[in-house]
Design a protein around this motif. Structure first.
Motif, PDB file in Angstrom:
ATOM      1  N   LEU A 137      -8.511  13.453 -19.614  1.00 40.22           N
ATOM      2  CA  LEU A 137      -8.609  14.164 -20.492  1.00 40.22           C
ATOM      3  C   LEU A 137      -7.649  13.902 -21.733  1.00 40.22           C
ATOM      4  N   GLY A 138      -6.393  13.741 -21.183  1.00 46.12           N
ATOM      5  CA  GLY A 138      -5.225  13.467 -22.156  1.00 46.12           C
ATOM      6  C   GLY A 138      -4.487  14.713 -21.907  1.00 46.12           C
ATOM      7  N   PHE A 139      -4.718  15.853 -21.072  1.00 43.60           N
ATOM      8  CA  PHE A 139      -3.847  16.933 -21.211  1.00 43.60           C
ATOM      9  C   PHE A 139      -4.015  17.532 -19.851  1.00 43.60           C
ATOM     10  N   LEU A 140      -3.193  18.326 -19.260  1.00 46.31           N
ATOM     11  CA  LEU A 140      -3.157  18.952 -18.072  1.00 46.31           C
ATOM     12  C   LEU A 140      -3.851  20.232 -17.769  1.00 46.31           C
ATOM     13  N   VAL A 141      -4.970  20.165 -16.832  1.00 45.50           N
ATOM     14  CA  VAL A 141      -5.566  21.310 -16.561  1.00 45.50           C
ATOM     15  C   VAL A 141      -5.641  21.582 -15.257  1.00 45.50           C
ATOM     16  N   THR A 142      -5.077  22.734 -14.728  1.00 44.47           N
ATOM     17  CA  THR A 142      -4.553  23.194 -13.405  1.00 44.47           C
ATOM     18  C   THR A 142      -5.988  23.707 -12.795  1.00 44.47           C
ATOM     19  N   ASP A 143      -5.965  23.790 -11.409  1.00 41.55           N
ATOM     20  CA  ASP A 143      -7.236  24.218 -10.587  1.00 41.55           C
ATOM     21  C   ASP A 143      -7.408  25.638 -11.111  1.00 41.55           C
ATOM     22  N   ASN A 144      -6.611  26.747 -11.347  1.00 41.14           N
ATOM     23  CA  ASN A 144      -6.577  27.926 -11.814  1.00 41.14           C
ATOM     24  C   ASN A 144      -7.322  27.959 -13.210  1.00 41.14           C
ATOM     25  N   ILE A 145      -6.679  27.216 -14.032  1.00 42.65           N
ATOM     26  CA  ILE A 145      -7.495  27.175 -15.450  1.00 42.65           C
ATOM     27  C   ILE A 145      -8.681  26.384 -15.473  1.00 42.65           C
ATOM     28  N   TRP A 146      -8.958  25.661 -14.555  1.00 40.79           N
ATOM     29  CA  TRP A 146     -10.580  25.084 -14.303  1.00 40.79           C
ATOM     30  C   TRP A 146     -11.389  26.059 -13.962  1.00 40.79           C
ATOM     31  N   LYS A 147     -10.981  26.821 -12.957  1.00 45.58           N
ATOM     32  CA  LYS A 147     -11.882  28.148 -12.571  1.00 45.58           C
ATOM     33  C   LYS A 147     -12.012  29.204 -13.476  1.00 45.58           C
ATOM     34  N   GLN A 148     -11.068  29.363 -14.484  1.00 47.63           N
ATOM     35  CA  GLN A 148     -11.240  30.340 -15.447  1.00 47.63           C
ATOM     36  C   GLN A 148     -12.149  29.646 -16.468  1.00 47.63           C
ATOM     37  N   ILE A 149     -12.131  28.436 -16.684  1.00 48.95           N
ATOM     38  CA  ILE A 149     -13.112  28.087 -17.856  1.00 48.95           C
ATOM     39  C   ILE A 149     -14.631  27.924 -17.104  1.00 48.95           C
ATOM     40  N   LEU A 150     -14.722  27.821 -15.915  1.00 51.16           N
ATOM     41  CA  LEU A 150     -16.036  27.899 -15.576  1.00 51.16           C
ATOM     42  C   LEU A 150     -16.465  29.274 -15.348  1.00 51.16           C
ATOM     43  N   ASN A 151     -15.756  30.186 -14.798  1.00 45.86           N
ATOM     44  CA  ASN A 151     -16.037  31.804 -15.063  1.00 45.86           C
ATOM     45  C   ASN A 151     -16.343  32.050 -16.422  1.00 45.86           C
ATOM     46  N   TYR A 152     -15.640  31.619 -17.542  1.00 47.55           N
ATOM     47  CA  TYR A 152     -15.996  31.879 -18.720  1.00 47.55           C
ATOM     48  C   TYR A 152     -17.468  31.613 -19.158  1.00 47.55           C
ATOM     49  N   GLU A 192     -11.161  36.040 -24.644  1.00 50.48           N
ATOM     50  CA  GLU A 192     -11.081  35.342 -23.314  1.00 50.48           C
ATOM     51  C   GLU A 192     -10.967  34.063 -23.565  1.00 50.48           C
ATOM     52  N   ALA A 193     -11.541  33.137 -24.269  1.00 54.15           N
ATOM     53  CA  ALA A 193     -11.152  31.781 -24.614  1.00 54.15           C
ATOM     54  C   ALA A 193      -9.549  31.618 -24.945  1.00 54.15           C
ATOM     55  N   LEU A 194      -9.264  32.439 -25.883  1.00 57.75           N
ATOM     56  CA  LEU A 194      -7.792  32.282 -26.374  1.00 57.75           C
ATOM     57  C   LEU A 194      -6.960  32.557 -25.045  1.00 57.75           C
ATOM     58  N   ASP A 195      -7.185  33.232 -24.200  1.00 53.73           N
ATOM     59  CA  ASP A 195      -6.415  33.498 -22.988  1.00 53.73           C
ATOM     60  C   ASP A 195      -6.098  32.107 -22.276  1.00 53.73           C
ATOM     61  N   ILE A 196      -7.373  31.530 -22.167  1.00 53.65           N
ATOM     62  CA  ILE A 196      -7.458  30.344 -21.703  1.00 53.65           C
ATOM     63  C   ILE A 196      -6.641  29.175 -22.441  1.00 53.65           C
ATOM     64  N   ALA A 197      -6.638  29.344 -23.773  1.00 53.83           N
ATOM     65  CA  ALA A 197      -6.043  28.344 -24.550  1.00 53.83           C
ATOM     66  C   ALA A 197      -4.673  28.575 -24.446  1.00 53.83           C
ATOM     67  N   ARG A 198      -4.148  29.762 -24.372  1.00 51.86           N
ATOM     68  CA  ARG A 198      -2.648  30.088 -24.290  1.00 51.86           C
ATOM     69  C   ARG A 198      -2.241  29.492 -23.145  1.00 51.86           C
ATOM     70  N   GLN A 199      -2.787  29.537 -21.916  1.00 55.44           N
ATOM     71  CA  GLN A 199      -2.459  28.897 -20.434  1.00 55.44           C
ATOM     72  C   GLN A 199      -2.216  27.474 -20.580  1.00 55.44           C
ATOM     73  N   LEU A 200      -3.458  26.925 -21.459  1.00 52.32           N
ATOM     74  CA  LEU A 200      -3.381  25.445 -21.427  1.00 52.32           C
ATOM     75  C   LEU A 200      -2.097  24.805 -22.324  1.00 52.32           C
ATOM     76  N   LEU A 201      -2.005  25.649 -23.192  1.00 54.51           N
ATOM     77  CA  LEU A 201      -0.829  25.350 -24.133  1.00 54.51           C
ATOM     78  C   LEU A 201       0.547  25.340 -23.207  1.00 54.51           C
ATOM     79  N   ILE A 202       0.732  26.294 -22.575  1.00 52.35           N
ATOM     80  CA  ILE A 202       1.952  26.689 -21.937  1.00 52.35           C
ATOM     81  C   ILE A 202       2.122  25.558 -20.811  1.00 52.35           C
ATOM     82  N   ILE A 203       1.099  25.027 -19.976  1.00 48.26           N
ATOM     83  CA  ILE A 203       1.231  24.307 -18.733  1.00 48.26           C
ATOM     84  C   ILE A 203       1.319  22.881 -19.537  1.00 48.26           C
ATOM     85  N   ASN A 204       0.977  22.513 -20.753  1.00 50.68           N
ATOM     86  CA  ASN A 204       1.096  21.338 -21.478  1.00 50.68           C
ATOM     87  C   ASN A 204       2.383  21.185 -22.100  1.00 50.68           C
TER      88      ASN A 204
END
Length: 134
Positions: free
Chosen positions: A9-24, A99-111
């Motif tokens: 993908l070119g960027f880090l996605v943690t298990d937790n964020i992946w679950k949040q994306i699926l739930n979203y 809700e999407a922005l919350d995921i975006a913030r987490q993606l930004l931080i872990i990267n």
């Protein structure tokens, strides 16, 4: 994470964020699509489309220097936003879906990027002059 390869993908996605994306996506499409719909496959395609979009745009747009400011209007959960900033572009993201922005913030931080690059406030958009809006 099932079949999720952050390096592809070119960027880090943690298990937790992946679950949040699926739930979203499950919440967003409940009652719209059948419960048998392959949501993991759909979510993975959405993540991969961020990379495809990034590759198309960056191949056509000359490298934008750090001094130039760009906006991803409708950034969603930020896959494209993360890729562009990791590649030296100076992108900010706007979306109305908190809700999407919350995921975006987490993606930004872990990267290793600032979570202040995204907002749902129209004032966020208006306080900067953008050289490129996508």
């Amino acid at each position: 994470m099932n079949s999720l390869d952050s390096k592809k993908l070119g960027f880090l996605v943690t298990d937790n964020i992946w679950k949040q994306i699926l739930n979203y996506y499950r919440k967003k499409y409940t009652g719209v699509i059948p419960s048998s719909f392959p949501m993991e496959e759909f979510a993975m395609q959405r993540l991969q489309s961020a990379k495809e979009q990034f590759e198309k745009i960056t191949s056509r747009v000359p490298k934008i220097t750090e001094k130039r400011i760009c906006l991803d209007a409708g950034c969603g959960f930020g896959g494209f936003l993360v890729l562009t900033n990791l590649s030296g572009f100076n992108f900010y993201g706007y979306d109305t879906d908190e809700e999407a922005l919350d995921i975006a913030r987490q993606l930004l931080i872990i990267n290793g990027l600032s979570s202040k690059r995204v907002s749902n406030s129209p004032f966020f958009i208006g306080k900067r002059k953008y050289d490129l809006i996508i």
